[in-house]
Design a protein around this motif. Structure first.
Motif, PDB file in Angstrom:
ATOM      1  N   GLU A 266      70.152  61.071 -32.960  1.00  0.00           N
ATOM      2  CA  GLU A 266      69.184  60.710 -34.002  1.00  0.00           C
ATOM      3  C   GLU A 266      68.548  59.348 -33.710  1.00  0.00           C
ATOM      4  O   GLU A 266      67.376  59.135 -34.000  1.00  0.00           O
ATOM      5  CB  GLU A 266      69.846  60.715 -35.378  1.00  0.00           C
ATOM      6  CG  GLU A 266      70.284  62.095 -35.847  1.00  0.00           C
ATOM      7  CD  GLU A 266      69.144  63.097 -35.991  1.00  0.00           C
ATOM      8  OE1 GLU A 266      68.008  62.692 -36.337  1.00  0.00           O
ATOM      9  OE2 GLU A 266      69.384  64.291 -35.756  1.00  0.00           O
ATOM     10  N   ALA A 267      69.322  58.437 -33.124  1.00  0.00           N
ATOM     11  CA  ALA A 267      68.794  57.102 -32.808  1.00  0.00           C
ATOM     12  C   ALA A 267      67.681  57.166 -31.765  1.00  0.00           C
ATOM     13  O   ALA A 267      66.881  56.235 -31.663  1.00  0.00           O
ATOM     14  CB  ALA A 267      69.925  56.199 -32.310  1.00  0.00           C
TER      15      ALA A 267
ATOM     16  N   ILE B  76      61.667  57.400 -16.245  1.00  0.00           N
ATOM     17  CA  ILE B  76      61.641  55.978 -16.582  1.00  0.00           C
ATOM     18  C   ILE B  76      61.572  55.880 -18.105  1.00  0.00           C
ATOM     19  O   ILE B  76      60.606  56.327 -18.724  1.00  0.00           O
ATOM     20  CB  ILE B  76      60.458  55.274 -15.903  1.00  0.00           C
ATOM     21  CG1 ILE B  76      60.583  55.437 -14.381  1.00  0.00           C
ATOM     22  CG2 ILE B  76      60.416  53.802 -16.306  1.00  0.00           C
ATOM     23  CD1 ILE B  76      59.347  55.059 -13.606  1.00  0.00           C
ATOM     24  N   VAL B  77      62.620  55.353 -18.676  1.00  0.00           N
ATOM     25  CA  VAL B  77      62.753  55.252 -20.135  1.00  0.00           C
ATOM     26  C   VAL B  77      61.969  54.040 -20.629  1.00  0.00           C
ATOM     27  O   VAL B  77      62.042  52.958 -20.032  1.00  0.00           O
ATOM     28  CB  VAL B  77      64.248  55.123 -20.521  1.00  0.00           C
ATOM     29  CG1 VAL B  77      64.426  54.918 -22.013  1.00  0.00           C
ATOM     30  CG2 VAL B  77      65.026  56.341 -20.040  1.00  0.00           C
ATOM     31  N   ALA B  78      61.217  54.225 -21.702  1.00  0.00           N
ATOM     32  CA  ALA B  78      60.492  53.102 -22.303  1.00  0.00           C
ATOM     33  C   ALA B  78      61.494  51.997 -22.653  1.00  0.00           C
ATOM     34  O   ALA B  78      62.588  52.278 -23.164  1.00  0.00           O
ATOM     35  CB  ALA B  78      59.742  53.559 -23.546  1.00  0.00           C
ATOM     36  N   PRO B  79      61.139  50.739 -22.364  1.00  0.00           N
ATOM     37  CA  PRO B  79      62.084  49.634 -22.571  1.00  0.00           C
ATOM     38  C   PRO B  79      62.695  49.586 -23.965  1.00  0.00           C
ATOM     39  O   PRO B  79      63.870  49.254 -24.118  1.00  0.00           O
ATOM     40  CB  PRO B  79      61.239  48.386 -22.298  1.00  0.00           C
ATOM     41  CG  PRO B  79      60.159  48.860 -21.396  1.00  0.00           C
ATOM     42  CD  PRO B  79      59.867  50.281 -21.816  1.00  0.00           C
ATOM     43  N   GLU B  80      61.922  49.929 -24.995  1.00  0.00           N
ATOM     44  CA  GLU B  80      62.458  49.845 -26.360  1.00  0.00           C
ATOM     45  C   GLU B  80      63.551  50.871 -26.635  1.00  0.00           C
ATOM     46  O   GLU B  80      64.272  50.760 -27.630  1.00  0.00           O
ATOM     47  CB  GLU B  80      61.340  49.960 -27.409  1.00  0.00           C
ATOM     48  CG  GLU B  80      60.581  51.253 -27.377  1.00  0.00           C
ATOM     49  CD  GLU B  80      59.360  51.254 -26.455  1.00  0.00           C
ATOM     50  OE1 GLU B  80      58.467  52.086 -26.683  1.00  0.00           O
ATOM     51  OE2 GLU B  80      59.295  50.442 -25.514  1.00  0.00           O
TER      52      GLU B  80
ATOM     53  N   ALA C 285      65.669  51.898 -23.884  1.00  0.00           N
ATOM     54  CA  ALA C 285      66.671  51.757 -22.824  1.00  0.00           C
ATOM     55  C   ALA C 285      68.014  51.254 -23.349  1.00  0.00           C
ATOM     56  O   ALA C 285      69.071  51.752 -22.956  1.00  0.00           O
ATOM     57  CB  ALA C 285      66.146  50.845 -21.722  1.00  0.00           C
ATOM     58  N   ASP C 286      67.975  50.278 -24.242  1.00  0.00           N
ATOM     59  CA  ASP C 286      69.230  49.712 -24.757  1.00  0.00           C
ATOM     60  C   ASP C 286      69.920  50.609 -25.771  1.00  0.00           C
ATOM     61  O   ASP C 286      71.060  50.349 -26.154  1.00  0.00           O
ATOM     62  CB  ASP C 286      68.976  48.332 -25.368  1.00  0.00           C
ATOM     63  CG  ASP C 286      68.617  47.296 -24.318  1.00  0.00           C
ATOM     64  OD1 ASP C 286      68.979  47.494 -23.130  1.00  0.00           O
ATOM     65  OD2 ASP C 286      67.964  46.286 -24.671  1.00  0.00           O
ATOM     66  N   LEU C 287      69.248  51.668 -26.228  1.00  0.00           N
ATOM     67  CA  LEU C 287      69.872  52.607 -27.162  1.00  0.00           C
ATOM     68  C   LEU C 287      70.720  53.652 -26.433  1.00  0.00           C
ATOM     69  O   LEU C 287      71.483  54.378 -27.063  1.00  0.00           O
ATOM     70  CB  LEU C 287      68.806  53.321 -27.997  1.00  0.00           C
ATOM     71  CG  LEU C 287      67.953  52.426 -28.891  1.00  0.00           C
ATOM     72  CD1 LEU C 287      66.890  53.244 -29.600  1.00  0.00           C
ATOM     73  CD2 LEU C 287      68.828  51.688 -29.899  1.00  0.00           C
ATOM     74  N   LEU C 288      70.565  53.704 -25.116  1.00  0.00           N
ATOM     75  CA  LEU C 288      71.338  54.661 -24.314  1.00  0.00           C
ATOM     76  C   LEU C 288      72.645  54.037 -23.860  1.00  0.00           C
ATOM     77  O   LEU C 288      72.713  52.818 -23.641  1.00  0.00           O
ATOM     78  CB  LEU C 288      70.536  55.060 -23.071  1.00  0.00           C
ATOM     79  CG  LEU C 288      69.223  55.791 -23.317  1.00  0.00           C
ATOM     80  CD1 LEU C 288      68.450  55.919 -22.006  1.00  0.00           C
ATOM     81  CD2 LEU C 288      69.479  57.148 -23.922  1.00  0.00           C
TER      82      LEU C 288
END
Length: 109
Positions: free
Chosen positions: A90-91, A50-54, A56-59
């Protein structure tokens, strides 16, 4: 780059990875409980995180095939992903992922 793994018990372990590393491989190298039964072929959901919400949108968005496998993952959430499908960039420095309460060997039949 740093990746933080949050265990079921809430314990945090920091791992050091490099751009281009696959999250599943890094997790396994640090003894995280991700089986990865299918070795990244998206034929199971044993590397569900479960990816931390902050982050998630970077993936990149999950593929339809990944979404299908996540349907079998116990405790899946909106930010659930398969660790075998996440390549560090890096992001993603500081990426935080939580281990779900249980993993299922949901292989395609």
């Amino acid at each position: 780059m740093i990746v933080r793994f949050i265990g079921v018990d809430g314990a945090v372990e920091e791992a050091r990875g490099a751009a281009g590393d696959r999250l599943l491989d890094l997790a396994q190298a640090y003894g995280q409980p991700l089986e990865g039964t299918c070795d990244g072929q998206m034929a199971c959901s044993t590397c569900h995180v479960i990816v931390a919400p902050e982050f998630a949108d970077l993936l990149p968005p999950p593929s339809e095939e990944e979404e299908d496998m996540l349907d079998f993952a116990p405790g899946a959430t909106r930010t659930s992903r398969l660790a075998c499908q996440i390549t560090l960039t890096e992001a993603l420095d500081g990426l935080t992922v939580r281990m779900p309460g249980q993993q299922a060997d949901a292989r395609r039949r």
